[in-house]
Design a protein around this motif. Structure first.
Motif, PDB file in Angstrom:
ATOM      1  N   LEU A  49       0.829  -1.206   0.000  1.00 67.56           N
ATOM      2  CA  LEU A  49       0.000   0.000   0.000  1.00 67.56           C
ATOM      3  C   LEU A  49       0.865   1.258   0.000  1.00 67.56           C
ATOM      4  O   LEU A  49       1.936   1.284   0.622  1.00 67.56           O
ATOM      5  CB  LEU A  49      -0.907   0.013   1.234  1.00 67.56           C
ATOM      6  CG  LEU A  49      -2.015  -1.043   1.261  1.00 67.56           C
ATOM      7  CD1 LEU A  49      -2.683  -1.074   2.627  1.00 67.56           C
ATOM      8  CD2 LEU A  49      -3.058  -0.760   0.173  1.00 67.56           C
ATOM      9  N   PRO A  50       0.432   2.318  -0.690  1.00 66.48           N
ATOM     10  CA  PRO A  50       1.211   3.561  -0.733  1.00 66.48           C
ATOM     11  C   PRO A  50       1.397   4.150   0.664  1.00 66.48           C
ATOM     12  O   PRO A  50       0.483   4.157   1.482  1.00 66.48           O
ATOM     13  CB  PRO A  50       0.356   4.489  -1.613  1.00 66.48           C
ATOM     14  CG  PRO A  50      -0.517   3.582  -2.414  1.00 66.48           C
ATOM     15  CD  PRO A  50      -0.781   2.390  -1.535  1.00 66.48           C
ATOM     16  N   GLY A  51       2.606   4.623   0.928  1.00 65.59           N
ATOM     17  CA  GLY A  51       2.881   5.329   2.174  1.00 65.59           C
ATOM     18  C   GLY A  51       3.212   4.464   3.365  1.00 65.59           C
ATOM     19  O   GLY A  51       3.485   4.987   4.446  1.00 65.59           O
ATOM     20  N   VAL A  52       3.213   3.144   3.206  1.00 63.54           N
ATOM     21  CA  VAL A  52       3.497   2.253   4.343  1.00 63.54           C
ATOM     22  C   VAL A  52       5.008   2.163   4.551  1.00 63.54           C
ATOM     23  O   VAL A  52       5.744   1.793   3.633  1.00 63.54           O
ATOM     24  CB  VAL A  52       2.894   0.858   4.108  1.00 63.54           C
ATOM     25  CG1 VAL A  52       3.380  -0.126   5.168  1.00 63.54           C
ATOM     26  CG2 VAL A  52       1.377   0.934   4.122  1.00 63.54           C
ATOM     27  N   GLU A  53       5.458   2.500   5.754  1.00 62.52           N
ATOM     28  CA  GLU A  53       6.890   2.467   6.070  1.00 62.52           C
ATOM     29  C   GLU A  53       7.212   1.497   7.206  1.00 62.52           C
ATOM     30  O   GLU A  53       8.378   1.281   7.511  1.00 62.52           O
ATOM     31  CB  GLU A  53       7.375   3.870   6.448  1.00 62.52           C
ATOM     32  CG  GLU A  53       7.253   4.889   5.325  1.00 62.52           C
ATOM     33  CD  GLU A  53       8.087   4.508   4.105  1.00 62.52           C
ATOM     34  OE1 GLU A  53       9.129   3.840   4.277  1.00 62.52           O
ATOM     35  OE2 GLU A  53       7.675   4.878   2.978  1.00 62.52           O
ATOM     36  N   ARG A  54       6.206   0.925   7.840  1.00 62.88           N
ATOM     37  CA  ARG A  54       6.416  -0.088   8.865  1.00 62.88           C
ATOM     38  C   ARG A  54       5.114  -0.865   9.025  1.00 62.88           C
ATOM     39  O   ARG A  54       4.039  -0.389   8.629  1.00 62.88           O
ATOM     40  CB  ARG A  54       6.846   0.499  10.199  1.00 62.88           C
ATOM     41  CG  ARG A  54       5.805   1.333  10.920  1.00 62.88           C
ATOM     42  CD  ARG A  54       6.332   1.783  12.268  1.00 62.88           C
ATOM     43  NE  ARG A  54       7.577   2.508  12.139  1.00 62.88           N
ATOM     44  CZ  ARG A  54       8.763   2.064  12.567  1.00 62.88           C
ATOM     45  NH1 ARG A  54       8.850   0.897  13.181  1.00 62.88           N
ATOM     46  NH2 ARG A  54       9.848   2.767  12.419  1.00 62.88           N
ATOM     47  N   ILE A  55       5.204  -2.052   9.593  1.00 62.90           N
ATOM     48  CA  ILE A  55       4.017  -2.888   9.795  1.00 62.90           C
ATOM     49  C   ILE A  55       4.003  -3.365  11.245  1.00 62.90           C
ATOM     50  O   ILE A  55       5.014  -3.828  11.778  1.00 62.90           O
ATOM     51  CB  ILE A  55       3.990  -4.077   8.819  1.00 62.90           C
ATOM     52  CG1 ILE A  55       3.760  -3.571   7.392  1.00 62.90           C
ATOM     53  CG2 ILE A  55       2.910  -5.083   9.202  1.00 62.90           C
ATOM     54  CD1 ILE A  55       3.751  -4.637   6.334  1.00 62.90           C
ATOM     55  N   LEU A  56       2.829  -3.232  11.857  1.00 62.79           N
ATOM     56  CA  LEU A  56       2.601  -3.681  13.227  1.00 62.79           C
ATOM     57  C   LEU A  56       1.774  -4.957  13.194  1.00 62.79           C
ATOM     58  O   LEU A  56       0.827  -5.065  12.414  1.00 62.79           O
ATOM     59  CB  LEU A  56       1.862  -2.587  14.002  1.00 62.79           C
ATOM     60  CG  LEU A  56       1.243  -2.949  15.362  1.00 62.79           C
ATOM     61  CD1 LEU A  56       2.325  -3.311  16.366  1.00 62.79           C
ATOM     62  CD2 LEU A  56       0.396  -1.792  15.884  1.00 62.79           C
ATOM     63  N   THR A  57       2.129  -5.910  14.029  1.00 58.34           N
ATOM     64  CA  THR A  57       1.374  -7.164  14.130  1.00 58.34           C
ATOM     65  C   THR A  57       1.023  -7.431  15.580  1.00 58.34           C
ATOM     66  O   THR A  57       1.877  -7.318  16.461  1.00 58.34           O
ATOM     67  CB  THR A  57       2.192  -8.345  13.576  1.00 58.34           C
ATOM     68  OG1 THR A  57       2.543  -8.096  12.217  1.00 58.34           O
ATOM     69  CG2 THR A  57       1.383  -9.642  13.654  1.00 58.34           C
ATOM     70  N   VAL A  58      -0.233  -7.766  15.820  1.00 58.22           N
ATOM     71  CA  VAL A  58      -0.683  -8.204  17.147  1.00 58.22           C
ATOM     72  C   VAL A  58      -0.953  -9.695  17.052  1.00 58.22           C
ATOM     73  O   VAL A  58      -1.792 -10.136  16.253  1.00 58.22           O
ATOM     74  CB  VAL A  58      -1.953  -7.458  17.594  1.00 58.22           C
ATOM     75  CG1 VAL A  58      -2.358  -7.916  18.999  1.00 58.22           C
ATOM     76  CG2 VAL A  58      -1.739  -5.948  17.566  1.00 58.22           C
ATOM     77  N   THR A  59      -0.249 -10.488  17.849  1.00 60.64           N
ATOM     78  CA  THR A  59      -0.421 -11.937  17.796  1.00 60.64           C
ATOM     79  C   THR A  59      -0.085 -12.537  19.156  1.00 60.64           C
ATOM     80  O   THR A  59       0.413 -11.859  20.049  1.00 60.64           O
ATOM     81  CB  THR A  59       0.469 -12.549  16.694  1.00 60.64           C
ATOM     82  OG1 THR A  59       0.116 -13.928  16.497  1.00 60.64           O
ATOM     83  CG2 THR A  59       1.951 -12.478  17.052  1.00 60.64           C
ATOM     84  N   ASP A 126      -5.871  -3.698  -6.127  1.00 61.48           N
ATOM     85  CA  ASP A 126      -6.124  -2.323  -6.575  1.00 61.48           C
ATOM     86  C   ASP A 126      -7.382  -1.763  -5.916  1.00 61.48           C
ATOM     87  O   ASP A 126      -7.405  -0.591  -5.509  1.00 61.48           O
ATOM     88  CB  ASP A 126      -6.266  -2.279  -8.102  1.00 61.48           C
ATOM     89  CG  ASP A 126      -4.950  -2.566  -8.816  1.00 61.48           C
ATOM     90  OD1 ASP A 126      -3.883  -2.363  -8.193  1.00 61.48           O
ATOM     91  OD2 ASP A 126      -4.991  -2.999  -9.981  1.00 61.48           O
ATOM     92  N   ALA A 127      -8.425  -2.586  -5.811  1.00 61.92           N
ATOM     93  CA  ALA A 127      -9.651  -2.137  -5.155  1.00 61.92           C
ATOM     94  C   ALA A 127      -9.401  -1.853  -3.675  1.00 61.92           C
ATOM     95  O   ALA A 127      -9.943  -0.896  -3.113  1.00 61.92           O
ATOM     96  CB  ALA A 127     -10.756  -3.184  -5.319  1.00 61.92           C
ATOM     97  N   LEU A 128      -8.555  -2.655  -3.041  1.00 62.92           N
ATOM     98  CA  LEU A 128      -8.212  -2.411  -1.643  1.00 62.92           C
ATOM     99  C   LEU A 128      -7.474  -1.084  -1.501  1.00 62.92           C
ATOM    100  O   LEU A 128      -7.778  -0.291  -0.603  1.00 62.92           O
ATOM    101  CB  LEU A 128      -7.353  -3.551  -1.101  1.00 62.92           C
ATOM    102  CG  LEU A 128      -6.829  -3.350   0.329  1.00 62.92           C
ATOM    103  CD1 LEU A 128      -7.966  -3.313   1.332  1.00 62.92           C
ATOM    104  CD2 LEU A 128      -5.822  -4.434   0.700  1.00 62.92           C
ATOM    105  N   ALA A 129      -6.515  -0.815  -2.392  1.00 64.40           N
ATOM    106  CA  ALA A 129      -5.757   0.430  -2.316  1.00 64.40           C
ATOM    107  C   ALA A 129      -6.680   1.641  -2.470  1.00 64.40           C
ATOM    108  O   ALA A 129      -6.526   2.641  -1.755  1.00 64.40           O
ATOM    109  CB  ALA A 129      -4.665   0.449  -3.388  1.00 64.40           C
ATOM    110  N   TRP A 130      -7.644   1.540  -3.387  1.00 60.81           N
ATOM    111  CA  TRP A 130      -8.601   2.650  -3.564  1.00 60.81           C
ATOM    112  C   TRP A 130      -9.421   2.841  -2.293  1.00 60.81           C
ATOM    113  O   TRP A 130      -9.621   3.973  -1.829  1.00 60.81           O
ATOM    114  CB  TRP A 130      -9.533   2.362  -4.737  1.00 60.81           C
ATOM    115  CG  TRP A 130     -10.609   3.410  -4.860  1.00 60.81           C
ATOM    116  CD1 TRP A 130     -10.557   4.566  -5.562  1.00 60.81           C
ATOM    117  CD2 TRP A 130     -11.899   3.378  -4.217  1.00 60.81           C
ATOM    118  NE1 TRP A 130     -11.720   5.282  -5.399  1.00 60.81           N
ATOM    119  CE2 TRP A 130     -12.561   4.590  -4.590  1.00 60.81           C
ATOM    120  CE3 TRP A 130     -12.550   2.475  -3.386  1.00 60.81           C
ATOM    121  CZ2 TRP A 130     -13.855   4.887  -4.133  1.00 60.81           C
ATOM    122  CZ3 TRP A 130     -13.814   2.796  -2.923  1.00 60.81           C
ATOM    123  CH2 TRP A 130     -14.462   3.976  -3.298  1.00 60.81           C
ATOM    124  N   ALA A 131      -9.926   1.760  -1.729  1.00 57.81           N
ATOM    125  CA  ALA A 131     -10.762   1.845  -0.527  1.00 57.81           C
ATOM    126  C   ALA A 131      -9.973   2.416   0.645  1.00 57.81           C
ATOM    127  O   ALA A 131     -10.506   3.200   1.437  1.00 57.81           O
ATOM    128  CB  ALA A 131     -11.314   0.464  -0.187  1.00 57.81           C
TER     129      ALA A 131
END
Length: 480
Positions: A49-59, A126-131
């Motif tokens: 996704l545009p603009g994502v620079e890190r990812i957080l995970t809860v597990t 692509d639909a996810l990115a738009w949403a």
């Protein structure tokens, strides 16, 4: 616009997909026909996704190493990874509260959380990115944005969202959330066009959701704040781990974010979208991913079929023969076999629930169990003995440990082992062995560059996995 932090929530038991999905390896880790897990697909979508620079995970903390392994081969951009490790499952409200507090503290209250369940399949990126872009514009102004899936059928297994007044960016106010309806009501919803499936995905500013939690679920927020204050963290190379303190996190109410906040807040908006979505919630959903033969059968593994129609057979390790049957789901694993009517695949959860009530191991574990250092597989067990195949990844190490009730005989079949045996340390090459008596301190290390594979023969009056005393451990499994 403020930064976007995808928050992947990887938990749940996936009981309707037993015997492949189990407590220690739930649905997000299941491999689909293309070889990827649902968790890996979720990570790829988030990272793209545009603009994502890190990812957080809860597990769950017991799933951390398996999660990190699944991410490793898909983190092509080498994104920094944050992990919030739960000691137990407390539903989505405490999980999102912890994520929002963490993000607000580390990256600012105006940062946006994109909450993504790890066990959903989305085919249209692509639909996810738009949403997401539409949702971000609303979230920037303080809205709590949920994603509503345009229904393709009258579905009684999902919750619904009723659209209210139109907003900008193709979104709507939420008139109300609706519980799973009966068939007639679901058909009315489909025909009316005002209702969307509730996907359990959200986009919201950290400070916005914290403010709404303070109003509608203060007990959740207070428990999360107390937990954050008392939870240890560690920073590594582009990785951050927050291990939640059990005595504080377990005090949080076990409640979903929908019940806690979304159904009460006046700031909730919904973005309708058509994402090619599936919750992969049953074997009926799994079989939709594979092509069928002329008789409507879908098979994974070697089969011989006579007069067999509309069956799903998943048996990669063992030949299956069928004669004169129809409408069956047959799923074979090394230690459990499922046979169900294809029209009752939702009821598989009843089998898993019964196994859990009995304390049966096949609810919790597979015969092959993943550990931070590799895997072990129980090949055979009986009265006073157990035989395992142990695989240790290159450079990895088991804990320095001791057993009270069992002895162990190790035979190396591939690779090289470095063994600590009491005060001694030595190397074992292929076809060499050693014997560990009860009460003897020992450790196994793979010093090589290929997998170490060995056979372990245990003997003694008690062979449970809890007969282990750890002294030191490189994976933090020994309390400080």
């Amino acid at each position: 616009m403020s930064s976007l932090v995808p928050c992947i929530v990887a938990g749940g038991a996936g009981t309707r997909l037993w015997p492949v999905s189990r407590e220690a390896m739930p649905k997000p880790f299941m491999r689909l026909p293309d070889g990827e897990s649902l968790l890996q697909k979720t990570f790829e979508r988030a990272a793209g996704l545009p603009g994502v620079e890190r990812i957080l995970t809860v597990t769950h903390r017991e799933l951390f190493f398996r999660t990190a392994d699944d991410y490793r081969q898909y983190n092509h951009r080498r994104l920094p990874l944050d992990f919030i490790l739960e000691p137990s499952g407390r539903n989505t409200a405490p999980a999102i509260a912890m994520a929002a507090l963490h993000v607000a503290r580390e990256y600012g209250g105006d940062s946006q959380l994109l909450v993504l369940p790890a066990d959903h399949l989305i085919r249209d990126a692509d639909a996810l990115a738009w949403a997401v872009e539409a949702a971000r514009a609303l979230a920037q102004d303080g809205a709590l944005v949920t994603f509503g899936l345009v229904p393709s059928r009258a579905e009684t297994g999902f919750g619904y969202i009723e659209k209210g007044n139109a907003l900008g960016h193709g979104a709507f106010e939420v008139a109300r959330f609706v519980e799973k309806p009966d068939l007639a009501t679901a058909q009315d919803y489909l025909a009316g066009g005002q209702h969307l499936w509730n996907a359990g995905m959200f986009c919201l500013r950290a400070d916005s959701i914290l403010a709404e939690l303070a109003v509608y679920a203060p007990e959740v927020l207070e428990a999360a704040q107390q937990c954050l204050e008392h939870s240890p963290s560690r920073r590594g190379d582009a990785e951050y781990q927050l291990e939640l303190a059990p005595e504080y996190f377990n005090a949080a109410p076990d409640i979903s974010i929908d019940y806690a906040v979304m159904e009460h807040s006046k700031k909730v908006a919904v973005v309708p979208c058509d994402l090619g979505w599936s919750d992969i919630g049953s074997w009926a959903a799994i079989r939709e991913l594979a092509p069928a033969d002329a008789q409507g059968n879908q098979c994974n593994g070697e089969t011989v079929l006579y007069d067999t129609t509309n069956c799903y057979i998943d048996s990669p390790r063992r030949m299956v023969g069928c004669v004169g049957v129809q409408d069956l789901v047959i799923v074979d694993t090394p230690d459990a076999l499922l046979i169900a009517n294809t029209h009752r695949s939702q009821d598989v959860r009843l089998i898993a629930q019964e196994l859990k009530s009995r304390g049966h191991e096949t609810y919790r574990l597979h015969r092959t169990v993943t550990r931070p250092w590799g895997t072990y597989t129980v090949l055979e067990e009986g009265q006073r003995f157990k035989i395992k195949r142990i695989m240790v990844k290159p450079g990895q190490s088991l804990s320095l440990q001791m057993h009270h009730h069992r002895s162990e005989h190790w035979i190396v079949v591939c690779g090289m082992a470095r063994v600590t045996h009491g005060e001694d340390e030595f190397l074992l090459d292929t076809n060499e062995s050693t014997f560990i008596k009860p009460g003897c301190t020992h450790r196994l290390v793979n010093p090589g560059v290929i997998d170490l594979v060995m056979i372990e023969v245990q003997s003694g009056e008690y062979l449970g996995e809890d007969d282990i005393v750890r002294f030191t451990d490189v994976y933090g499994r020994v309390p400080a």
